[in-house]
Design a protein around this motif. Structure first.
Motif, PDB file in Angstrom:
ATOM      1  N   ASP A   1       0.832  -1.210   0.000  1.00 19.11           N
ATOM      2  CA  ASP A   1       0.000   0.000   0.000  1.00 19.11           C
ATOM      3  C   ASP A   1       0.865   1.258   0.000  1.00 19.11           C
ATOM      4  O   ASP A   1       0.567   2.240  -0.698  1.00 19.11           O
ATOM      5  N   GLN A   2       1.935   1.240   0.766  1.00 12.00           N
ATOM      6  CA  GLN A   2       2.816   2.402   0.832  1.00 12.00           C
ATOM      7  C   GLN A   2       3.506   2.657  -0.505  1.00 12.00           C
ATOM      8  O   GLN A   2       3.656   3.807  -0.934  1.00 12.00           O
ATOM      9  N   VAL A   3       3.927   1.591  -1.176  1.00  6.60           N
ATOM     10  CA  VAL A   3       4.566   1.737  -2.483  1.00  6.60           C
ATOM     11  C   VAL A   3       3.593   2.349  -3.482  1.00  6.60           C
ATOM     12  O   VAL A   3       3.925   3.267  -4.231  1.00  6.60           O
ATOM     13  N   VAL A   4       2.365   1.854  -3.494  1.00  7.59           N
ATOM     14  CA  VAL A   4       1.346   2.356  -4.417  1.00  7.59           C
ATOM     15  C   VAL A   4       1.024   3.811  -4.124  1.00  7.59           C
ATOM     16  O   VAL A   4       0.875   4.638  -5.038  1.00  7.59           O
ATOM     17  N   GLN A   5       0.913   4.169  -2.849  1.00  7.25           N
ATOM     18  CA  GLN A   5       0.618   5.551  -2.475  1.00  7.25           C
ATOM     19  C   GLN A   5       1.725   6.504  -2.903  1.00  7.25           C
ATOM     20  O   GLN A   5       1.447   7.607  -3.396  1.00  7.25           O
ATOM     21  N   ARG A   6       2.969   6.083  -2.729  1.00  2.00           N
ATOM     22  CA  ARG A   6       4.087   6.946  -3.151  1.00  2.00           C
ATOM     23  C   ARG A   6       4.087   7.134  -4.663  1.00  2.00           C
ATOM     24  O   ARG A   6       4.354   8.226  -5.163  1.00  2.00           O
ATOM     25  N   ALA A   7       3.805   6.050  -5.397  1.00  6.26           N
ATOM     26  CA  ALA A   7       3.760   6.145  -6.859  1.00  6.26           C
ATOM     27  C   ALA A   7       2.648   7.075  -7.310  1.00  6.26           C
ATOM     28  O   ALA A   7       2.827   7.880  -8.235  1.00  6.26           O
ATOM     29  N   ALA A   8       1.487   7.003  -6.643  1.00  7.31           N
ATOM     30  CA  ALA A   8       0.362   7.878  -6.987  1.00  7.31           C
ATOM     31  C   ALA A   8       0.704   9.334  -6.701  1.00  7.31           C
ATOM     32  O   ALA A   8       0.348  10.240  -7.468  1.00  7.31           O
ATOM     33  N   ALA A   9       1.414   9.566  -5.601  1.00  6.75           N
ATOM     34  CA  ALA A   9       1.787  10.930  -5.238  1.00  6.75           C
ATOM     35  C   ALA A   9       2.765  11.519  -6.259  1.00  6.75           C
ATOM     36  O   ALA A   9       2.669  12.700  -6.615  1.00  6.75           O
ATOM     37  N   ARG A  10       3.707  10.709  -6.746  1.00  9.20           N
ATOM     38  CA  ARG A  10       4.660  11.205  -7.747  1.00  9.20           C
ATOM     39  C   ARG A  10       3.962  11.497  -9.065  1.00  9.20           C
ATOM     40  O   ARG A  10       4.326  12.440  -9.781  1.00  9.20           O
TER      41      ARG A  10
END
Length: 691
Positions: A680-689
């Protein structure tokens, strides 16, 4: 049995006075005092009127802005001096394990090495790395036990602690004379003379103190026993209690050191200039010359050549290549031949001393000089004078262990950054630049935190660049757990010809590592054959970014149905229809994140292996086992599988757990599912970028 053998060009094995110009490497663990020793040598031999200080920033070495800022050597320091009519070039190499390419480059052309050590058990693993390198390359060496004024341990105890770092005996040449717990002088065991230290001046010969006589006899006999291991005549003399002649002792010391059978040990204090004179006299009489170095490099007798030790890019003089002239003579406009047969021409010959350069008419055999503008020539190359270059083994540079993503802060500086990086890599082969096609970033890879920090400082300071620096991205992937069928239609009417494409797709998962497959089961021409490749292109384009934000792998897509319009259909219309179908269907296929997992091999002292195992486990690693490291007594190889995300800063923790000497290599092994909070954290960071 030892012999005196005359070598070509008037050079002698056991009489260093006729060996010609010598090139000596100064090596040792971090903060052992190498640069201070260089300063003391220059002062004692008259090259300097006063010994400078590293701490005060007044030394000849460590004069670059980066070295001054960090108070440590970050590149090779070069200095020349004369001693009793002989010419010497000293190459002071960084002690940090993060700058290995500096030492590896210069060792290709030096005659011998002075290894600087101190009575610090924590630095023994680093000392072993250095001595092992010299042993493997067959380079003669002596050890200078520095900071004798600061130790409260007996020299024999120190030597016993250091011995495991050396594959050959450490043979004590001198013992200290103690007074009130202070080393006030030394006894030379080969000369059987006592000396008293003077601050920054030559030691004085004194009468052998009565209370030191027994220590001297014992220590000298121990030295002779070591020498007798390789000299039957000397062994017989010792067994018969016959005092060997001084000439035989010195001949054995010279021969056995040059053959790598022993490592003689001298003592002193570089900071106070103590022990320097005896070290220089030993180098004068015992250091091999260029003929021995040519023989070690297996250079053909009829081949004149130079060895490139270091590459520099100066502000005013452009590119300089520091070379050792192995044979022949090199001057301005001399043609040098590379291994591929191409020729480069010398544009100026220079003497290099610290940061200063001075024009010279030529470089003779044995001399170490800088040659101007050898375009394309790299550190470690051997160049022939007027004929094909001889084949000499290149220095080995370890694989990078840490990286950062690097970009110019302003787009107008992108070309400037590329040019600066090219120069940086020429100067330091320990650096590497890679272009991440998957992550669309430029990575600067190096040997550790300080190594990369210095590289960035040079880019900013020397080349005037503003940089954006961040941690590199991990090349995550995603795949699907279940299949689905979906239809996509692209229809658009905007006057004249419209756009129409209609496709039905079956999407299903494949096994791990099977990649991507596209096929069709079209019958009856519902989708004309000329449009089917465009459908495949649309599917492939849609896989570039999946529902979780990462490229998709390990799935199959089949075109099963569709329809077309005789006027409005086109390749582009069917491509768009496929993209729309994939975007609608993939979220229903239970997408899951995949992370790259690497196979890692950690090299470490055996005593640190339990700590390394704990570090690997804490980084979600799977231990595969460990074995003794071949050829490295007291070292292990630990094998494991570790996710790439947990490898990025692994070297920092490894070195912390191994007194700075741990290292590792890694390669991609497989992709593994990542679920839960971490995913979930990886996906959230990718979405933020992406936002």
């Amino acid at each position: 049995m030892t012999e005196h053998r005359t070598q070509p060009n008037g050079q002698t094995d056991a009489g260093g006075r006729h060996a010609g110009p010598r090139c000596i490497a100064l090596l040792g663990p971090f903060a052992s005092g190498k640069t201070t020793l260089l300063e003391a040598i220059l002062a004692r031999t008259g090259a300097l009127t006063r010994q400078g200080s590293v701490a005060a920033g007044t030394s000849v070495g460590d004069a670059s802005p980066e070295a001054r800022a960090h108070g440590m050597s970050v590149e090779v320091n070069v200095a020349e001096t004369d001693y009793l009519g002989d010419r010497y070039t000293f190459l002071d190499c960084p002690g940090s394990v993060e700058f290995p390419s500096e030492a590896q480059g210069v060792l290709g052309g030096v005659d011998m090495a002075v290894v600087v050590a101190e009575a610090d058990d924590k630095k023994i693993p680093a000392l072993q790395l250095i001595l092992k390198t010299l042993e493997d390359r067959g380079i003669p060496r002596v050890l200078f036990l520095n900071k004798i004024d600061r130790t409260d341990r007996r020299v024999r105890e120190v030597l016993a602690a250091l011995q495991p770092a050396s594959a050959v005996p450490l043979v004590l040449r001198q013992i200290p004379i103690w007074k009130n717990g202070i080393a006030m002088g030394f006894i030379d065991l080969a000369l059987e003379r006592a000396f008293v230290y003077r601050e920054h001046a030559e030691s004085l010969v004194i009468e052998m103190p009565d209370d030191e006589h027994q220590r001297e006899v014992e220590a000298r006999f121990s030295m002779l026993e070591r020498l007798a291991d390789h000299d039957d005549v000397l062994m017989e003399a010792l067994l018969e209690d016959i005092a060997p002649g001084r000439e035989r002792i010195f001949a054995d010391l010279v021969t056995e050191m040059r053959q790598g059978l022993i490592c003689p040990v001298f003592i002193g204090s570089a900071d106070h200039g103590n022990g320097i004179q005896r070290l220089m006299k030993a180098l004068r009489h015992e250091a091999p010359g260029i003929a021995a170095t040519r023989h070690r490099l297996d250079l053909p007798a009829d081949c004149d050549a130079v060895q490139v030790l270091k590459t520099l890019h100066t502000s005013h003089g452009g590119k300089l290549s520091l070379v050792r002239v192995l044979s022949g003579r090199v001057s301005d406009a001399t043609g040098l031949v590379r291994a591929d047969g191409s020729e480069v021409r010398v544009s100026g010959v220079f003497a290099l001393n610290g940061q200063q350069t001075a024009k010279r008419p030529q470089g003779e055999a044995g001399e170490t000089v800088a040659l101007g503008k050898l375009e394309g020539v790299q550190t470690g190359e051997t160049l022939g004078l007027g004929r094909k270059a001889p084949q000499v083994a290149r220095s080995w540079i370890p694989e990078p262990v840490l990286s950062v993503a690097l970009a110019a802060a302003e787009r107008k500086d992108e070309v400037k950054l590329s040019a600066a990086l090219a120069k940086l890599l020429e100067e330091d082969p320990g650096l590497r630049v890679t272009q991440g096609a998957e992550t669309a970033e430029t990575r600067l890879e190096g040997q550790g935190e300080m190594h990369l920090r210095v590289a960035q400082e040079r880019l900013r300071g020397k080349y005037g660049l503003s940089l954006d620096v961040r941690a590199p991205k991990v090349a995550y992937r995603e795949t699907i757990r279940q299949g689905t069928s979906v239809r996509g239609r692209h229809k658009k009417q905007s006057g004249g010809h419209g756009q129409f494409g209609d496709v039905a797709l079956d999407i299903r998962p494949l096994g791990r590592g099977e990649g991507f497959r596209f096929s069709d089961r079209i019958t009856g021409g519902v989708v004309p054959k000329q449009y089917i490749p465009a459908v495949g292109e649309g599917v492939a384009e849609a896989l570039a970014t999946g529902p979780l934000g990462f490229p998709l792998v390990d799935l199959a897509v089949t075109l099963t149905d569709g329809s077309y319009h005789s006027v409005d259909s086109s390749d582009q219309a069917f491509k768009m229809a496929a993209i729309l179908a994939m975007r609608e269907g993939l979220p229903a296929c239970s997408p899951v994140l995949l992370e790259p997992v690497h196979q890692v091999k950690v090299l470490c002292p055996s005593e640190a292996t339990p700590r390394i195992n704990a570090i690997i486990s804490a980084r979600r690693g799977q231990l595969l086992g460990f074995d003794a490291r071949p050829g490295w007594p007291g070292w292990d190889e630990v094998r494991a599988l570790i996710p790439e995300a947990d490898i990025t800063d692994l070297i920092v923790e490894l070195r912390s757990a191994t007194s700075g000497v741990g290292s590792y290599t890694h390669r991609f092994d497989h992709l593994a599912e990542l679920v839960g909070k971490a995913a979930d954290q990886v996906v959230q960071r990718a979405a933020a970028r992406a936002a």
